[in-house]
Design a protein around this motif. Structure first.
Motif, PDB file in Angstrom:
ATOM      1  N   UNK A  14       0.846  -1.195   0.000  1.00 21.59           N
ATOM      2  CA  UNK A  14       0.000   0.000   0.000  1.00 21.59           C
ATOM      3  C   UNK A  14       0.879   1.241   0.000  1.00 21.59           C
ATOM      4  N   UNK A  15       0.280   2.413  -0.284  1.00 18.98           N
ATOM      5  CA  UNK A  15       1.118   3.593  -0.522  1.00 18.98           C
ATOM      6  C   UNK A  15       0.751   4.821   0.318  1.00 18.98           C
ATOM      7  N   UNK A  30       5.363   3.077  -7.693  1.00 21.57           N
ATOM      8  CA  UNK A  30       6.469   2.385  -8.363  1.00 21.57           C
ATOM      9  C   UNK A  30       7.399   1.693  -7.373  1.00 21.57           C
ATOM     10  N   UNK A  31       7.462   2.220  -6.178  1.00 23.00           N
ATOM     11  CA  UNK A  31       8.225   1.515  -5.147  1.00 23.00           C
ATOM     12  C   UNK A  31       7.568   0.166  -4.844  1.00 23.00           C
ATOM     13  N   UNK A  32       6.240   0.162  -4.772  1.00 21.94           N
ATOM     14  CA  UNK A  32       5.522  -1.100  -4.556  1.00 21.94           C
ATOM     15  C   UNK A  32       5.761  -2.058  -5.715  1.00 21.94           C
ATOM     16  N   UNK A  33       5.743  -1.531  -6.931  1.00 25.55           N
ATOM     17  CA  UNK A  33       6.022  -2.387  -8.096  1.00 25.55           C
ATOM     18  C   UNK A  33       7.397  -3.026  -7.954  1.00 25.55           C
ATOM     19  N   UNK A  73       1.505  -8.559  -3.759  1.00 26.87           N
ATOM     20  CA  UNK A  73       0.343  -8.061  -4.489  1.00 26.87           C
ATOM     21  C   UNK A  73       0.132  -6.576  -4.263  1.00 26.87           C
ATOM     22  N   UNK A  74      -0.593  -5.980  -5.192  1.00 24.87           N
ATOM     23  CA  UNK A  74      -1.124  -4.636  -5.024  1.00 24.87           C
ATOM     24  C   UNK A  74      -2.237  -4.462  -6.046  1.00 24.87           C
ATOM     25  N   UNK A  75      -3.018  -3.398  -5.912  1.00 26.93           N
ATOM     26  CA  UNK A  75      -4.073  -3.092  -6.881  1.00 26.93           C
ATOM     27  C   UNK A  75      -3.632  -1.901  -7.709  1.00 26.93           C
ATOM     28  N   UNK A  76      -3.784  -2.008  -9.028  1.00 23.46           N
ATOM     29  CA  UNK A  76      -3.324  -0.952  -9.921  1.00 23.46           C
ATOM     30  C   UNK A  76      -4.402  -0.512 -10.891  1.00 23.46           C
TER      31      UNK A  76
END
Length: 766
Positions: A399-400, A433-436, A446-449
């Protein structure tokens, strides 16, 4: 005189209790059980007043009556469809008591707020023995069936969730890897696919089969009809039914309590010597050798009631049950009138263990073990944990923002409360992009984009989509519309010069890719190489495009009027996350509502979902939908509900992504975690946690608030190019020359690493 006083007391207790509190409602699930319950009621009411009856009124019963005669209940028999239905009735105060097997009792306590009050005892010489053994039984004529070759065997089971029939044997098979788990949160499906045809009563109830995809052979050996089929009321359900299933050669193996064969063989007219135990260590043993050949000791059956009952009511129930034992147990004065722990009188109905187990000798107070948790004990709960085994221990969700972190942590607790596996964990990234990068490097899962971010994630980080949001039409996409105040009559998509714009965020499909293509298509400006930010700054007097000044998207960080319309203060202003109130499609509409902009590029449902009282946030609660219109690419304006004929672009739905190097089995586990979760949390009405709701102060946290469910992306579509489609990707490529954003994998990853390091250093210093 004394005899007359006792006689008067009995008459009062048995005939004068008319208060609703004075009636204990016993929930029964079978015709035979209902008949036995009514026979017990009749026996109570026809006890003759005589010295014997007076002498057998226990002190607790007498004392409670002296305190409050209305708290000493009579009996009423309430018919339920099955034990789950009875649990629901007790929870809703439509019934009071039921006897449950320990595993069923655990379920009743955890999910229906019930508590144990009395326990069955099977050994009258040892009142502290409140456990029995779980065993596996086969016919001697089938010696080829043993613990190591059960795959494909036909199984007779008392019922799903029962200790001896399900929890203990299945936990053993899973723990010793005799059954392999490929899919988390699907133990019934896993077990059923391992065995052959089964009768596993209750396996098709909504709790154990939330998606309706348990194999149908889970009920192939059940013989009930109508609503009874494959429920706890099925003739092949329960200990007696499972043994009958085995003895009739319908099944190859039955999971039972250690005393079932000896008891039921007499009822069925078969020789108990024809059966033997299958030992967990291999080989077999005589039916009488259960102490050396078993899966463990299971707590005895318990009489349960609602935990919402007050202490006086519970005490009266206990006194009543003790009095029933004093009157109707073996060797007591009225056994010839009614036998409480025997079902032989109902053998013509082919049922045993009615109301209580036929092996019961007496009932005892559970005393300080008066919760389902304490009654079942640590070993039982450890077995349940084994049933929830998942090949992946944890799924790390990136999460961000602080708000997303808070919702993610709520999601962790909600999932844990429903035993969803793998365990969810939340990782905080500095930005998208850090999460990516964390997922690419294997430090997150995982994350939601948004679709625009998904393009970057797929092309430069090797991420793949596994589940897509659905907004109610199952198309896997949404329309983008240009919303404006109806009062601003002269504005169209062709005269936006010097207006103010509200965008969902830079790089997003709804807030950047579609709007920019609209500006170019309507010739609001003619971009040159690397000129797009300057073009927008000149077109609008000011805008709110969250993230527009960030180096990953705009290497020059100019012009500043791209962010002047945003609402947050300090370092949060124009952040590309929920710290900026105008971020996302709902945030862009809020920007329009609060008159920070003249045009807002939003999703086709955004205006409708945030007007006319549908959103109770302060900024939206008094807004009328008919105050807004949408602008079409042909210069017209129309009502907001005409978006099908007046949209400016189509964007693929937001999606959950994971690393491309994850195996398909791992991807399926991630999908199943959220697929199961949405069965509990997709509604925005019930419960404390909602997947698709962000509360009154934020919007679109993790998932889009407009989503109604998640849809699995099939394996052949788990590629960013296939998912996004040719048309959408072409729109992104068309803009790349004009934005000149450096998006190579190495550069972005390096930048993410630097940002991550700075983030950690700052937090350490603080």
């Amino acid at each position: 005189m004394e005899r007359l006083l006792y006689a008067s007391f009995i008459v009062i207790v048995l005939t004068e209790m008319v208060s609703s509190q004075a009636v204990v409602r016993w929930c029964v699930t079978k015709e035979a059980e209902e008949k036995k319950c009514n026979d017990m009621l009749q026996a109570i009411m026809t006890i003759q007043v005589n010295p014997v009856s007076a002498q057998n009124v226990i002190p607790e019963f007498r004392a409670a009556a002296g305190l409050n005669k209305n708290m000493i209940p009579q009996l009423n028999c309430i018919r339920g469809v099955d034990v789950t239905d009875c649990m629901q009735m007790i929870e809703n105060d439509k019934a009071d008591l039921i006897t449950l097997e320990a595993g069923q009792g655990y379920f009743a306590g955890r999910y229906h707020s019930m508590m144990p009050i009395m326990a069955e005892i099977y050994n009258q010489l040892n009142l502290s023995d409140v456990e029995h053994y779980a065993v596996a039984v086969r016919k001697k004529i089938k010696p080829m069936i043993n613990i190591n070759n059960l795959q494909g065997a036909r199984v007779c089971d008392p019922g799903i969730g029962t200790g001896a029939g399900w929890v203990y044997p299945v936990a053993f098979l899973l723990q010793n890897q005799l059954i392999t788990v490929y899919e988390c949160n699907a133990v019934v499906k896993t077990v059923t696919e391992f065995f052959g045809p089964m009768c596993l009563p209750g396996a098709l109830t909504s709790f154990y089969n939330p998606f309706g995809n348990n194999p149908t052979r889970v009920c192939d050996l059940c013989i009930g009809s109508g609503v009874e089929q494959c429920t706890s009321s099925d003739p092949n359900a329960g200990e007696d039914g499972a043994f009958r299933c085995l003895s009739s050669d319908s099944g190859d193996i039955a999971f039972l309590r250690h005393n079932t064969v000896q008891l039921q063989a007499l009822v069925e007219g078969v020789d108990p010597g024809d059966f033997e135990l299958i030992c967990p260590t291999g080989g077999s043993a005589a039916i009488t050798d259960y102490q050396q050949c078993n899966f463990g000791k299971v707590p005895n059956n318990i009489v349960m009631t609602s935990s919402m009952k007050n202490a006086a009511t519970i005490a009266s129930y206990k006194s009543f049950l003790k009095q029933l034992v004093e009157w109707f147990a073996a060797g007591k004065p009225y056994t010839n009138t009614f036998s409480i722990f025997s079902s032989t009188s109902y053998s013509y109905l082919k049922r045993s263990n009615l109301l209580f187990s036929d092996a019961t000798k007496m009932l005892i107070d559970v005393r300080d073990r008066d919760t389902y948790y304490s009654w079942t004990g640590n070993e039982f709960r450890m077995k349940l944990d084994v049933l929830n085994y998942c090949p992946l221990a944890v799924a790390r969700f990136c999460v961000i923002s602080d708000a997303e972190q808070a919702k993610c942590e709520m999601m962790v607790e909600a999932f844990k409360g429903n035993d969803l596996k793998p365990d969810l964990d939340c990782l905080r990234g500095t930005n998208i992009r850090h999460c990516m990068s964390l997922i690419q490097e294997g430090d997150a899962d995982m994350m939601v984009l948004d679709a625009g971010d998904l393009y970057v994630a797929g092309k430069y980080y090797g991420l793949v989509p596994i589940a897509a949001e659905d907004y109610g039409d199952m198309t896997g996409s949404f329309k983008v519309v240009a919303a404006a105040l109806k009062a601003n009559l002269n504005m169209t998509l062709f005269n936006l010069k010097n207006r103010r714009a509200c965008h969902a965020g830079i790089g997003r499909g709804d807030g950047w890719i579609i709007p920019l293509n609209v500006y170019i298509e309507t010739q609001q400006f003619l971009p040159q190489q690397c000129s797009i930010f300057e073009n927008i700054g000149q077109l609008f007097s000011r805008s709110c495009i969250p993230g527009a000044l960030e180096k990953e998207y705009n290497r020059n960080g100019k012009p500043i009027n791209l962010c002047e319309g945003c609402a947050a203060g300090g370092y949060r202003k124009c952040q590309r996350n929920s710290d900026e109130p105008y971020y996302g499609p709902k945030g862009a509409f809020r920007c329009l509502v609060e008159k920070a902009g003249d045009v807002a590029f939003v999703r086709h449902l955004t205006v409708r979902d945030n007007t006319d009282g549908r959103n109770q946030a302060i900024w939206a609660r008094n807004r009328r939908s008919d105050d807004y219109e949408i602008m079409c690419k042909d210069g017209r304006r129309t009502a907001i509900d005409n978006w099908e004929r007046c949209f400016v672009g189509t964007v693929p739905s937001n999606a959950i992504v994971t690393a491309g190097f994850k195996t398909q089995a791992e991807r399926d586990i991630y999908w199943n975690l959220f697929s199961n979760a949405q069965q509990f949390f997709s509604s925005d009405i019930d419960g404390d946690f909602h997947l698709f709701d962000s509360g009154l102060f934020y919007s679109d946290l993790i998932f889009n608030d407009d989503a109604v469910r998640l849809m699995k992306i099939e394996e052949d579509m788990q590629d960013y190019k296939k998912y996004l489609g040719y048309d959408f990707i072409n729109q992104i490529i068309y803009l790349e020359d004009y934005t000149c954003t450096t998006t190579s994998s190495a550069t972005v990853a390096s930048l993410s690493f630097v940002l991550s390091s700075l983030f950690l250093i700052v937090n350490y210093m603080v």
